[in-house]
Design a protein around this motif. Structure first.
Motif, PDB file in Angstrom:
ATOM      1  N   LEU A   1      31.751  44.809  36.972  1.00 35.40           N
ATOM      2  CA  LEU A   1      31.677  45.000  35.528  1.00 35.40           C
ATOM      3  C   LEU A   1      31.754  46.469  35.164  1.00 35.40           C
ATOM      4  O   LEU A   1      32.404  46.872  34.193  1.00 35.40           O
ATOM      5  N   GLU A   2      31.103  47.292  35.945  1.00 37.09           N
ATOM      6  CA  GLU A   2      31.048  48.710  35.614  1.00 37.09           C
ATOM      7  C   GLU A   2      32.425  49.365  35.709  1.00 37.09           C
ATOM      8  O   GLU A   2      32.761  50.262  34.945  1.00 37.09           O
ATOM      9  N   HIS A   3      33.193  48.897  36.698  1.00 39.97           N
ATOM     10  CA  HIS A   3      34.507  49.499  36.908  1.00 39.97           C
ATOM     11  C   HIS A   3      35.649  48.653  36.354  1.00 39.97           C
ATOM     12  O   HIS A   3      36.813  48.872  36.690  1.00 39.97           O
ATOM     13  N   SER A   4      35.327  47.698  35.540  1.00 39.95           N
ATOM     14  CA  SER A   4      36.346  46.817  34.953  1.00 39.95           C
ATOM     15  C   SER A   4      37.246  47.605  33.974  1.00 39.95           C
ATOM     16  O   SER A   4      36.772  48.503  33.276  1.00 39.95           O
ATOM     17  N   PRO A   5      38.545  47.272  33.961  1.00 41.67           N
ATOM     18  CA  PRO A   5      39.453  47.961  33.011  1.00 41.67           C
ATOM     19  C   PRO A   5      39.267  47.499  31.572  1.00 41.67           C
ATOM     20  O   PRO A   5      39.899  48.046  30.670  1.00 41.67           O
ATOM     21  N   VAL A   6      38.430  46.468  31.365  1.00 39.96           N
ATOM     22  CA  VAL A   6      38.140  45.998  30.006  1.00 39.96           C
ATOM     23  C   VAL A   6      36.674  46.237  29.713  1.00 39.96           C
ATOM     24  O   VAL A   6      35.841  46.325  30.601  1.00 39.96           O
TER      25      VAL A   6
ATOM     26  N   ILE B   1      41.122  42.992  21.246  1.00 35.99           N
ATOM     27  CA  ILE B   1      41.090  41.597  21.678  1.00 35.99           C
ATOM     28  C   ILE B   1      39.690  41.361  22.260  1.00 35.99           C
ATOM     29  O   ILE B   1      39.287  42.030  23.229  1.00 35.99           O
ATOM     30  N   ALA B   2      38.936  40.476  21.648  1.00 37.57           N
ATOM     31  CA  ALA B   2      37.534  40.260  22.034  1.00 37.57           C
ATOM     32  C   ALA B   2      37.287  38.791  22.325  1.00 37.57           C
ATOM     33  O   ALA B   2      37.761  37.920  21.596  1.00 37.57           O
ATOM     34  N   GLU B   3      36.544  38.517  23.409  1.00 39.71           N
ATOM     35  CA  GLU B   3      36.171  37.160  23.791  1.00 39.71           C
ATOM     36  C   GLU B   3      34.648  37.110  23.943  1.00 39.71           C
ATOM     37  O   GLU B   3      34.057  37.940  24.650  1.00 39.71           O
TER      38      GLU B   3
ATOM     39  N   VAL C   1      33.906  40.293  26.205  1.00 41.62           N
ATOM     40  CA  VAL C   1      34.928  41.131  26.826  1.00 41.62           C
ATOM     41  C   VAL C   1      35.748  41.760  25.706  1.00 41.62           C
ATOM     42  O   VAL C   1      36.334  41.058  24.874  1.00 41.62           O
ATOM     43  N   PHE C   2      35.766  43.072  25.662  1.00 34.44           N
ATOM     44  CA  PHE C   2      36.552  43.816  24.675  1.00 34.44           C
ATOM     45  C   PHE C   2      37.736  44.509  25.379  1.00 34.44           C
ATOM     46  O   PHE C   2      37.540  45.144  26.418  1.00 34.44           O
TER      47      PHE C   2
END
Length: 904
Positions: free
Chosen positions: A239-244, A318-320, A337-338
């Motif tokens: 999560l910390e290194h996620s591109p989103v 784009i947000a989920e 998720v943004f």
């Protein structure tokens, strides 16, 4: 959100259908109204075109000569040729049967040589409703079917001069109307298609993206949920290194965890974001709805422009929102998720625009690889060449080579492209059908990041029609449309060239001016079609009798110009004598009539002493009209010492002076009183014109009007007089209470000038002058010479309330015979009878006769040249209504009839 979009789409479609249905109905009603107006206008033209006495009591078959009947057919046919109407005709009823008394014919019927006799032909299959028009005496529109076809027709009851009822009618083919309606429907359907096509890509994009996002979201949420339960530490690292951007929020919508990418997207530090309550602070309604969906256990989704309330960053977001449940199945928060998709959306939009621009480009677009093999063609390519994409992909563009383009062009094309430069040019290409077309090409090389050429893109525009039109325009700009000869403008260029050559090289040439004698008789008796045909035949004859290198032109009207290049005067004179000889043997035939053709010709030499082309034209014009004045059908050679030419030069000088006076507004108005003799009535005035020269001297009309008549300037002078008189009356209405009317003179040239008639009608309708105060005077000789034009001219203005006086009555040989055909209100008795009324019993008898006949025909009479009180008294005794002359008043500046004398 989806239901809202589909509801909006449904409303959009319903609105498009309703609007187009309403617009189609409205346009269809306007179309039928236009058709009916055209029918009425055409039908009402029938009585004006036909002879006045064609409908009369006791009409019978055979009492109208066949040549007159056919002439009527051609006149009616000429009228409808440029309209949607196919037939105009007139009907009469006798013994409960309908008979044609006239009818137009189509060009096909005329070309096929069909029987064009119409007078008293029975209308055997007439619609019974037509007969009702005679009973109701009301205009009727019908859709009828007879032996000639199916038509929408108008039938208008009319009454001839002797009270005979008849019908004026006009037809438009039902098939023509249906075609017009179909065209209108196709336009509406085309518009509907455009609206619907606009909607399709929007719906497709929306539906595809919606399903894709839903599938992707479910997959990602499932995978991440499993990973969360499997290895929380590993998940935290991911999560910390996620591109989103990813964050967790509790059931109260407060953020409990955010990753590094979320901090970047929002533009606020983690300590500000953690604890941030979204329900309390978010202002975007759609984003709040997505959050609320997750807090109720549903997947929340948002896509669109967004401005963060903390970092104040604008983005395309784009947000989920994925709901999370505890072990009891209760919602205890969620994971969101943004993704900042701003760059991607911008790139996609640009790509879509580029793709749409290429595909819908009005020009052909072809993309090839570096070897020239075709990789892409757009829709316009198929429309232009006839090849579909599958037939040309992988092929070389030499497939379109027609063999008409020079090899050097293709060599230059490839050298330019391979050097990395853009090539522009025109190629003569071949379509799939074998048809050739002109293509304007722009071909550019496409390079990669290393500067290497990878592709070529060609844009092509079909300019075949443009070239054809350009060639036609070029020809039309330099040639006469009727005869195909050079026109005046191009001939004058050639003449300038010859004059310059003569001055520089001492060469010798001859200029000839030809005018057809009595050409107006052909137009007046047989119509302009006959006149045009005669001009074509004469031009062909003249062209055959001169040398091929001689330059022949038709500057206009019945005139021709010939430039005998490198010719002696004797050679040119012999050539024109040959032309005259053959024309004397030639007879122009039109229908059952034939006419002799004679010409007057003027010659002038062009040599080193010729100053300018303009001077040469003046000389040859003078010589031609000198020949015409000397008796016609002859040649006259220009000479500076010729007395006849000096007279004609005087006319030319006056014509130039008239042009200058019109441009500089150097005319002025005078007026002379017309006095009532038999009753206590207001006087009238006749408007007269004077010309002021550059030294402010007043020039009487007798000095310049003959030149105006000769050079067709009379109608321009008439327009000036009418315009200034009506404006003067409008400006001085308050000072005209003591005046009955103002009379304005019209020349013979004006009677056939439709543009002038329209100008008069507009001036009267848009002006402030009461029409009862406006009178027009036309001379008897001009009216008789232009009888049909005069009748139409008089009736059109009388319908507006104006009156007409027939000037110089009695001067013609058939004055009384023509009088009943001229619907004038007043007769002005020619002054040559009035001047000697006291000493010449014949003159007195003429005045008495004219006065009595005028009164019988309900016309007032005016005596001219009343120069003594004794003549005035005798006119009173004879019962003449008005008098005009020096015994009454002299002409004076028009302002004097209102107030003391003013400067002219």
């Amino acid at each position: 959100m989806t239901s809202r979009v589909y509801l909006a789409v449904l409303v959009y479609v319903a609105w498009v259908v309703a609007y187009l249905g309403y617009d189609y109905g409205k346009e269809r009603d306007l179309l039928y109204q236009k058709i009916d107006n055209s029918l009425v206008t055409s039908a009402l033209a029938v009585p004006l075109i036909l002879p006045d006495n064609i409908h009369r009591q006791e009409m019978r078959k055979g009492d109208l000569p066949s040549d007159i009947d056919i002439a009527n057919t051609y006149k009616l046919s000429d009228y409808v040729r440029n309209t949607d109407v196919i037939y105009i005709y007139s009907l009469i009823r006798q013994d409960s049967k309908l008979y044609f008394t006239s009818s137009s014919a189509t060009d096909e019927e005329i070309s096929a040589g069909e029987d064009l006799y119409n007078y008293f032909d029975p209308y055997t299959d007439a619609n019974p409703a037509i007969t009702d028009v005679f009973a109701t005496k009301e205009k009727k529109f019908l859709e009828i079917s007879d032996q000639w076809g199916k038509f929408r027709s108008v039938f208008i009851p009319q009454t001839s001069a002797d009270g005979t009822p008849y019908i004026a009618a006009a037809d438009i083919e039902i098939s023509h109307i249906e075609q017009m309606v179909r065209n209108q429907l196709l336009n509406e359907l085309g518009l509907a298609t455009v609206f619907m096509l606009f909607l399709i890509p929007v719906m497709m994009t929306f539906s595809s993206a919606q399903r894709r996002w839903a599938r992707d979201l479910e997959t990602r949420v499932g995978e991440r949920t499993q990973e969360l339960h499997a290895n929380e530490k590993r998940l935290s690292s991911i999560l910390e290194h996620s591109p989103v951007g990813i964050f967790h929020y509790d059931k109260y919508s407060a953020l409990t965890m955010v990753n590094h990418r979320m901090v970047e997207i929002i533009g606020a530090p983690e300590q500000v974001l953690v604890g941030f309550n979204m329900l309390d602070n978010l202002v975007n309604a759609d984003l709040l709805q997505a959050l609320n969906d997750s807090l109720t256990g549903e997947l929340g989704y948002f896509e669109g422009p967004y401005t963060s309330v903390t970092g104040k960053r604008d983005m395309y977001l784009i947000a989920e929102f994925v709901p999370l449940k505890d072990s009891n199945g209760e919602i205890n928060g969620g994971v969101a998720v943004f993704n900042d998709a701003t760059e991607q959306v911008n790139a996609n939009n640009s790509l879509k625009k580029l793709s749409m621009a290429v595909e819908q480009s009005p020009n052909v677009v072809v993309i090839t690889d570096v070897d020239g093999n075709i990789e892409y063609v757009n829709t316009k390519f198929t429309i232009t060449t006839g090849y579909i994409a599958d037939e040309v992909l992988g092929q070389n563009p030499r497939l379109f080579n027609s063999g008409e383009t020079a090899p050097e062009v293709y060599k230059d094309l490839w050298q330019t492209l391979l050097s990395g430069q853009e090539w522009r040019g025109v190629l003569h290409n071949k379509k799939k059908s074998g048809e050739l077309y002109w293509a304007e090409e722009v071909i550019s090389p496409i390079t990669n990041a290393q500067g290497e050429i990878t592709h070529f893109i060609a844009q092509q525009e079909d300019i075949t029609e443009v070239r054809r039109i350009s060639d036609e325009i070029s020809f039309q700009m330099t040639h006469d449309a009727l005869t195909g000869l050079l026109n005046r403008r191009q001939f004058e260029k050639e003449l300038v060239r010859i004059v310059d050559h003569a001055r520089k090289h001492q060469s010798h040439h001859v200029l000839c001016f030809i005018d057809i004698d009595q050409f107006k008789i052909i137009n007046d008796t047989c119509g302009h079609m006959a006149g045009d045909e005669m001009l074509r035949q004469v031009s062909n004859l003249v062209r055959d009798k001169i040398r091929s290198r001689d330059i022949l032109a038709r500057p206009g009207g019945d005139e021709f110009l010939i430039l005998f290049e490198n010719s002696s005067l004797a050679q040119a004179e012999r050539a024109i004598q040959v032309v005259i000889h053959h024309l004397n043997q030639f007879r122009f035939q039109w229908q059952e009539r034939n006419f002799p053709v004679e010409i007057s010709a003027g010659l002038t030499v062009i040599d080193r002493d010729t100053s300018t082309a303009t001077e040469a034209m003046k000389e040859v014009d003078t010589a031609c009209y000198t020949a015409k004045d000397a008796g016609r059908n002859r040649i006259h050679i220009y000479s500076e010492d010729d007395e006849l030419q000096l007279t004609h030069k005087g006319y030319i000088q006056w014509a130039n002076e008239i042009h200058a006076a019109l441009d500089e507004d150097r005319f002025c108005l005078f007026a002379q009183q017309i006095k009532p003799l038999q009753a206590d009535q207001k006087p009238s005035y006749e408007v007269l014109i004077r010309l002021t020269d550059n030294q402010n001297n007043l020039i009487p009309p007798g000095a310049f009007l003959p030149a105006a008549e000769r050079y067709n300037l009379a109608s321009q002078i008439d327009r000036w007089v009418i315009s200034h008189t009506l404006q003067w009356m409008a400006d001085n209405l308050g000072g005209l209470d003591h005046i009955d009317s103002i009379s304005i003179n019209l020349s013979g040239q004006s009677l056939g000038d439709e543009a002038l008639l329209g100008f008069i009608i507009r001036s009267i309708e848009h002006g402030q002058v009461p029409t009862a105060m406006i009178k027009f005077e036309i001379t008897e000789t001009a009216a008789i010479a232009n009888l049909k034009d005069a009748q139409i001219f008089i009736r059109m203005l009388q319908n507006l309330g104006c009156q007409f006086a027939l000037d110089d009555f009695g001067s013609g040989l058939s004055s009384f015979a023509y009088l009943k055909n001229l619907p004038v209100d007043l007769l002005k008795i020619d002054g040559m009878f009035v001047r000697d009324i006291l000493t010449d019993p014949i003159d007195e008898a003429m005045v008495r006769s004219i006065n009595e006949i005028g009164h019988i025909m309900k016309m007032k009479t005016i005596a001219e040249f009343v120069e003594t009180e004794e003549i005035q008294q005798r006119l009173i005794e004879l019962g003449v209504d008005y008098a005009q002359g020096y015994a009454i008043s002299h002409p004076e500046p028009i302002d004097n009839i209102l107030q003391p004398v003013k400067a002219c």
